[in-house]
Design a protein around this motif. Structure first.
Motif, PDB file in Angstrom:
ATOM      1  N   ASP A   1     -20.971  75.246  15.685  1.00 36.04           N
ATOM      2  CA  ASP A   1     -19.807  75.580  16.521  1.00 36.04           C
ATOM      3  C   ASP A   1     -19.504  77.058  16.322  1.00 36.04           C
ATOM      4  O   ASP A   1     -19.152  77.473  15.207  1.00 36.04           O
ATOM      5  N   VAL A   2     -19.683  77.849  17.372  1.00 34.89           N
ATOM      6  CA  VAL A   2     -19.483  79.303  17.235  1.00 34.89           C
ATOM      7  C   VAL A   2     -18.098  79.669  17.761  1.00 34.89           C
ATOM      8  O   VAL A   2     -17.756  79.351  18.900  1.00 34.89           O
ATOM      9  N   TYR A   3     -17.304  80.342  16.938  1.00 32.70           N
ATOM     10  CA  TYR A   3     -15.982  80.832  17.353  1.00 32.70           C
ATOM     11  C   TYR A   3     -16.045  82.353  17.373  1.00 32.70           C
ATOM     12  O   TYR A   3     -16.351  82.971  16.336  1.00 32.70           O
ATOM     13  N   LEU A   4     -15.772  82.963  18.519  1.00 28.62           N
ATOM     14  CA  LEU A   4     -15.811  84.415  18.586  1.00 28.62           C
ATOM     15  C   LEU A   4     -14.389  84.952  18.420  1.00 28.62           C
ATOM     16  O   LEU A   4     -13.691  85.243  19.392  1.00 28.62           O
ATOM     17  N   ASP A   5     -13.970  85.026  17.182  1.00 25.96           N
ATOM     18  CA  ASP A   5     -12.637  85.541  16.856  1.00 25.96           C
ATOM     19  C   ASP A   5     -12.594  85.891  15.367  1.00 25.96           C
ATOM     20  O   ASP A   5     -13.567  85.688  14.653  1.00 25.96           O
ATOM     21  N   GLU A   6     -11.426  86.390  14.947  1.00 24.84           N
ATOM     22  CA  GLU A   6     -11.282  86.764  13.542  1.00 24.84           C
ATOM     23  C   GLU A   6     -10.845  85.543  12.732  1.00 24.84           C
ATOM     24  O   GLU A   6     -10.015  84.758  13.209  1.00 24.84           O
ATOM     25  N   ALA A   7     -11.378  85.431  11.520  1.00 25.21           N
ATOM     26  CA  ALA A   7     -10.972  84.310  10.657  1.00 25.21           C
ATOM     27  C   ALA A   7     -10.028  84.825   9.580  1.00 25.21           C
ATOM     28  O   ALA A   7     -10.168  85.954   9.099  1.00 25.21           O
ATOM     29  N   ARG A   8      -9.075  83.969   9.235  1.00 23.62           N
ATOM     30  CA  ARG A   8      -8.077  84.303   8.206  1.00 23.62           C
ATOM     31  C   ARG A   8      -7.886  83.090   7.329  1.00 23.62           C
ATOM     32  O   ARG A   8      -7.751  81.972   7.859  1.00 23.62           O
ATOM     33  N   PHE A   9      -7.902  83.282   6.026  1.00 28.50           N
ATOM     34  CA  PHE A   9      -7.665  82.138   5.136  1.00 28.50           C
ATOM     35  C   PHE A   9      -6.181  81.772   5.141  1.00 28.50           C
ATOM     36  O   PHE A   9      -5.324  82.650   5.048  1.00 28.50           O
ATOM     37  N   GLU A  10      -5.906  80.476   5.228  1.00 27.04           N
ATOM     38  CA  GLU A  10      -4.534  79.991   4.988  1.00 27.04           C
ATOM     39  C   GLU A  10      -4.492  79.297   3.628  1.00 27.04           C
ATOM     40  O   GLU A  10      -3.451  79.241   2.980  1.00 27.04           O
TER      41      GLU A  10
ATOM     42  N   LEU B   1      -8.809  76.045   4.290  1.00 25.91           N
ATOM     43  CA  LEU B   1      -8.201  76.047   5.626  1.00 25.91           C
ATOM     44  C   LEU B   1      -8.230  77.458   6.218  1.00 25.91           C
ATOM     45  O   LEU B   1      -7.760  78.422   5.600  1.00 25.91           O
ATOM     46  N   LEU B   2      -8.790  77.544   7.448  1.00 27.44           N
ATOM     47  CA  LEU B   2      -8.898  78.860   8.082  1.00 27.44           C
ATOM     48  C   LEU B   2      -8.219  78.854   9.442  1.00 27.44           C
ATOM     49  O   LEU B   2      -8.303  77.852  10.167  1.00 27.44           O
ATOM     50  N   ALA B   3      -7.556  79.968   9.746  1.00 23.12           N
ATOM     51  CA  ALA B   3      -6.956  80.126  11.074  1.00 23.12           C
ATOM     52  C   ALA B   3      -7.910  80.967  11.915  1.00 23.12           C
ATOM     53  O   ALA B   3      -8.317  82.056  11.506  1.00 23.12           O
ATOM     54  N   VAL B   4      -8.284  80.413  13.078  1.00 23.16           N
ATOM     55  CA  VAL B   4      -9.235  81.087  13.962  1.00 23.16           C
ATOM     56  C   VAL B   4      -8.810  80.843  15.400  1.00 23.16           C
ATOM     57  O   VAL B   4      -8.728  79.680  15.820  1.00 23.16           O
ATOM     58  N   ASP B   5      -8.558  81.903  16.132  1.00 27.07           N
ATOM     59  CA  ASP B   5      -8.333  81.765  17.565  1.00 27.07           C
ATOM     60  C   ASP B   5      -7.230  80.734  17.871  1.00 27.07           C
ATOM     61  O   ASP B   5      -7.398  79.872  18.738  1.00 27.07           O
ATOM     62  N   GLY B   6      -6.146  80.804  17.124  1.00 26.14           N
ATOM     63  CA  GLY B   6      -5.023  79.885  17.344  1.00 26.14           C
ATOM     64  C   GLY B   6      -5.289  78.457  16.898  1.00 26.14           C
ATOM     65  O   GLY B   6      -4.469  77.570  17.121  1.00 26.14           O
ATOM     66  N   ARG B   7      -6.464  78.205  16.277  1.00 20.84           N
ATOM     67  CA  ARG B   7      -6.738  76.849  15.763  1.00 20.84           C
ATOM     68  C   ARG B   7      -6.844  76.877  14.246  1.00 20.84           C
ATOM     69  O   ARG B   7      -6.926  77.951  13.651  1.00 20.84           O
ATOM     70  N   ARG B   8      -6.952  75.682  13.704  1.00 26.43           N
ATOM     71  CA  ARG B   8      -7.159  75.573  12.250  1.00 26.43           C
ATOM     72  C   ARG B   8      -8.500  74.903  12.008  1.00 26.43           C
ATOM     73  O   ARG B   8      -8.805  73.878  12.645  1.00 26.43           O
ATOM     74  N   LEU B   9      -9.266  75.480  11.084  1.00 26.28           N
ATOM     75  CA  LEU B   9     -10.544  74.866  10.704  1.00 26.28           C
ATOM     76  C   LEU B   9     -10.428  74.403   9.259  1.00 26.28           C
ATOM     77  O   LEU B   9     -10.162  75.209   8.355  1.00 26.28           O
ATOM     78  N   GLN B  10     -10.633  73.115   9.076  1.00 27.71           N
ATOM     79  CA  GLN B  10     -10.600  72.540   7.726  1.00 27.71           C
ATOM     80  C   GLN B  10     -12.018  72.613   7.168  1.00 27.71           C
ATOM     81  O   GLN B  10     -12.951  72.136   7.837  1.00 27.71           O
ATOM     82  N   ALA B  11     -12.179  73.215   5.982  1.00 26.56           N
ATOM     83  CA  ALA B  11     -13.538  73.439   5.470  1.00 26.56           C
ATOM     84  C   ALA B  11     -13.711  72.800   4.102  1.00 26.56           C
ATOM     85  O   ALA B  11     -12.970  73.104   3.174  1.00 26.56           O
ATOM     86  N   ARG B  12     -14.701  71.921   3.989  1.00 25.59           N
ATOM     87  CA  ARG B  12     -15.052  71.410   2.656  1.00 25.59           C
ATOM     88  C   ARG B  12     -15.514  72.578   1.785  1.00 25.59           C
ATOM     89  O   ARG B  12     -15.209  72.653   0.600  1.00 25.59           O
ATOM     90  N   SER B  13     -16.334  73.456   2.391  1.00 22.53           N
ATOM     91  CA  SER B  13     -16.784  74.688   1.719  1.00 22.53           C
ATOM     92  C   SER B  13     -16.765  75.807   2.736  1.00 22.53           C
ATOM     93  O   SER B  13     -16.836  75.551   3.942  1.00 22.53           O
ATOM     94  N   ALA B  14     -16.705  77.044   2.215  1.00 26.29           N
ATOM     95  CA  ALA B  14     -16.761  78.201   3.119  1.00 26.29           C
ATOM     96  C   ALA B  14     -17.684  79.254   2.517  1.00 26.29           C
ATOM     97  O   ALA B  14     -17.864  79.311   1.286  1.00 26.29           O
ATOM     98  N   ILE B  15     -18.292  80.033   3.394  1.00 25.06           N
ATOM     99  CA  ILE B  15     -19.081  81.194   2.943  1.00 25.06           C
ATOM    100  C   ILE B  15     -18.496  82.426   3.615  1.00 25.06           C
ATOM    101  O   ILE B  15     -18.367  82.468   4.842  1.00 25.06           O
ATOM    102  N   VAL B  16     -18.120  83.404   2.792  1.00 17.57           N
ATOM    103  CA  VAL B  16     -17.621  84.668   3.337  1.00 17.57           C
ATOM    104  C   VAL B  16     -18.810  85.617   3.439  1.00 17.57           C
ATOM    105  O   VAL B  16     -19.479  85.908   2.446  1.00 17.57           O
ATOM    106  N   ALA B  17     -19.075  86.076   4.666  1.00 15.58           N
ATOM    107  CA  ALA B  17     -20.228  86.966   4.893  1.00 15.58           C
ATOM    108  C   ALA B  17     -19.800  88.066   5.857  1.00 15.58           C
ATOM    109  O   ALA B  17     -20.400  88.261   6.909  1.00 15.58           O
ATOM    110  N   THR B  18     -18.728  88.767   5.473  1.00 12.73           N
ATOM    111  CA  THR B  18     -18.099  89.712   6.404  1.00 12.73           C
ATOM    112  C   THR B  18     -18.611  91.141   6.259  1.00 12.73           C
ATOM    113  O   THR B  18     -18.090  92.056   6.912  1.00 12.73           O
TER     114      THR B  18
END
Ligand SMILES: Cc1cc2nc3c(=O)[nH]c(=O)nc-3n(C[C@H](O)[C@H](O)[C@H](O)COP(=O)(O)OP(=O)(O)OC[C@H]3O[C@@H](n4cnc5c(N)ncnc54)[C@H](O)[C@@H]3O)c2cc1C
Length: 486
Positions: A109-118, A122-139
């Motif tokens: 699932d590709v989201y073309l927007d900025e990600a922010r940790f809550e 839990l990440l806020a992306v494009d006005g939505r919330r993404l619940q993540a079992r794990s995350a990789i930061v590759a910025t």
């Protein structure tokens, strides 16, 4: 309601793409968040465009020197807009693999927007919330500008700006002689700009073996680059359309250098400003995110890969770390990231390739260090190609263990891999010598450097005594035999 994922990857550069594609191929539910274009710095502003320019610059150089090969050409005229068009076409082609459609097709699932940790999960992306079992930061990372008085008023470009130039500047001041500054200095000089390279270190590529840096300095001078080694940029002022920069060395000696354009290539910093790391408890250090040997950040189930880790800012390392982080993020059995043998190359002409320790580092850290060299001037293929500048230098420790390899020369980025594999597999230098190499190839430079190891062994006093005892005995036996037959 938040969308649920096994893995959320933030950043669609090399590290992020590798992690996302890898996780999807394993059947994980994956989200990839990218605020700009998939492909990252390497594709759009780094490796790919600069290597396209390196090639155009090399063609111009070869045409200018064609008569050395018995080919009259009438000289080279660089059509800068055409060069930049070619560069953009190369990016487009190389980027075909990195389209959002392709990744969606892989199941990401590709989201073309900025990600922010809550929160860490839990990440806020494009006005939505993404619940993540794990995350990789590759910025990734971005370029930084040192404090130079008047630089903002005078204006300057970094690598991104340099790659967007529409017209070739008549003259250019390049500040910083690391890989990016050195590559650009040579490229623009070969295109016809009057280039001045200002470097706080006395030699270009200050992290490399000084023997290699000195060869590159000579090459850049021969290319027409004016090199101010050991000088720091202090201030800039405008004089008409020209930028005048005052540079000063440690002894206080000041020089004024002039250019129509200034390119700053002095350093990189981690890109983390927009991530709200504090919401996840992820610690950021000066060079990058704090990670352990599993590439795990200080937050539970959040990993990092690529330039953001501040370790070896190269695409191939981003790729390696992307794979490693993905495995560790998804599975309970973790693998350490192994940074023991990391090669890299600066794509000047000739290229500068390196793996492991410099001679100086090796002497500081090991006993019994020896150095074996082979200049390309002694390699038949290099003579045939008319490319004899440079050398192979292999640094060894006890029993021929390879501690480092350094090559400045034609195709060095390819040639270094023999030493890389030897180091990875703990193969001693002697094996490079006893392995049959094709004649006439540049790879024979590796073999010839390694031959010196056996030559040195052969001429050790103890071996010389053994040989003279052996031949003495054999001559004695011959003499006795002759007498018996008489
Ligand atoms: C001029 C130049 C030449 C280079 N040449 C070479 C070379 O020849 N060989 C080599 O090995 N390396 C080279 N490099 C280095 C190489 O480009 C980097 O090491 C590589 O791109 C790092 O990949 P990455 O995935 O870590 O980061 P990046 O490629 O920078 O990708 C990070 C991505 O994250 C995105 N992002 C950032 N913040 C957010 C956020 N909050 N939300 C969503 N997305 C975000 C960014 O938009 C970006 O697309 C070069 C670099 C430069 C500048």
């Amino acid at each position: 309601m938040a969308a649920n994922y096994d893995l959320v990857v933030i950043g669609g550069g090399t590290a992020g793409l590798v992690s996302a594609a890898g996780a999807a191929s394993l059947g994980a539910r994956v989200a990839l968040v990218e605020r700009d274009r998939l492909g990252g710095d390497c594709l759009h502003n780094g490796c790919v465009p600069t290597k396209a320019l390196v090639k155009s610059a090399r063609v111009a150089h070869l045409v200018r020197h064609s008569e050395e090969y018995g080919v009259r050409s009438g000289g080279a005229e660089v059509d800068f807009p055409a060069v930049m068009d070619r560069m953009r076409r190369v990016i487009e082609r190389a980027g075909e693999q990195d389209s959002p459609q392709r990744f969606r097709g892989l199941g990401v699932d590709v989201y073309l927007d900025e990600a922010r940790f809550e929160a860490p999960d839990l990440l806020a992306v494009d006005g939505r919330r993404l619940q993540a079992r794990s995350a990789i930061v590759a910025t990734g990372s971005h370029s930084t500008t040192p404090p130079i008085d008047g630089i903002e008023e005078a204006g300057y470009v970094d690598h991104v700006g340099a790659l967007a130039l529409r017209r070739l500047p008549r003259s250019m001041i390049v500040v910083g002689s690391g890989p990016i500054g050195s590559e650009f200095a040579q490229i623009f000089s070969r295109f016809g700009s009057d280039v001045t390279l200002v470097s706080s270190s006395s030699l270009p590529l200050p992290k490399e073996d000084p023997e290699v840096g000195e060869v590159l300095r000579q090459v850049l001078l021969a290319d027409g680059v004016t090199f101010h080694g050991g000088y720091r940029a202090e201030k800039v002022r405008m004089e008409g359309t020209e930028k005048v920069m005052t540079v000063r060395n440690e002894a206080g000696h000041e020089v004024e250098v002039r250019g129509e354009e200034i390119l700053i290539a002095t350093g990189r910093a981690p890109t983390a400003g927009s991530l709200a790391l504090e919401n996840a408890g992820i610690e950021l250090e000066k060079k990058g995110l704090k990670v352990d040997e599993y590439l795990r950040t200080t937050a539970p189930n959040v990993y990092a890969a690529g330039d953001i880790t501040g370790k070896y800012l190269f695409t191939h390392v981003a790729e390696y770390q992307g794979r490693n982080a993905l495995r560790n993020a998804l599975f309970p059995v973790k693998a350490k990231a192994d940074h023991r043998v990391v090669p890299w190359t600066t794509f000047t002409d000739p290229e500068v390739a390196r793996v492991g320790l410099t001679e100086e580092q090796a002497r500081r850290e090991h006993d019994g260090v020896k150095v074996f060299r082979q200049p390309f001037s002694g390699v038949d293929r290099a003579m045939a190609d008319g490319e004899t500048t440079g050398l192979v230098k292999i640094v060894t420790g006890r029993r021929g263990k390879i501690l480092g390899g350094h090559i400045i020369g034609p195709d060095a980025g390819n040639l270094i891999h023999e030493t890389v594999l030897a180091m990875q597999k703990n193969t001693p230098i002697g094996t490079l010598s006893t392995t049959i190499h094709v004649y006439p190839t540049l790879a024979q430079a590796n073999q010839r450097a390694a031959d010196n190891y056996y030559r040195e062994k052969l001429f050790q006093e103890r071996n010389q005594r053994l040989f003279s005892a052996f031949f003495g005995a054999r001559h004695g036996i011959d003499w006795l035999r002759e007498r018996a037959h008489r």
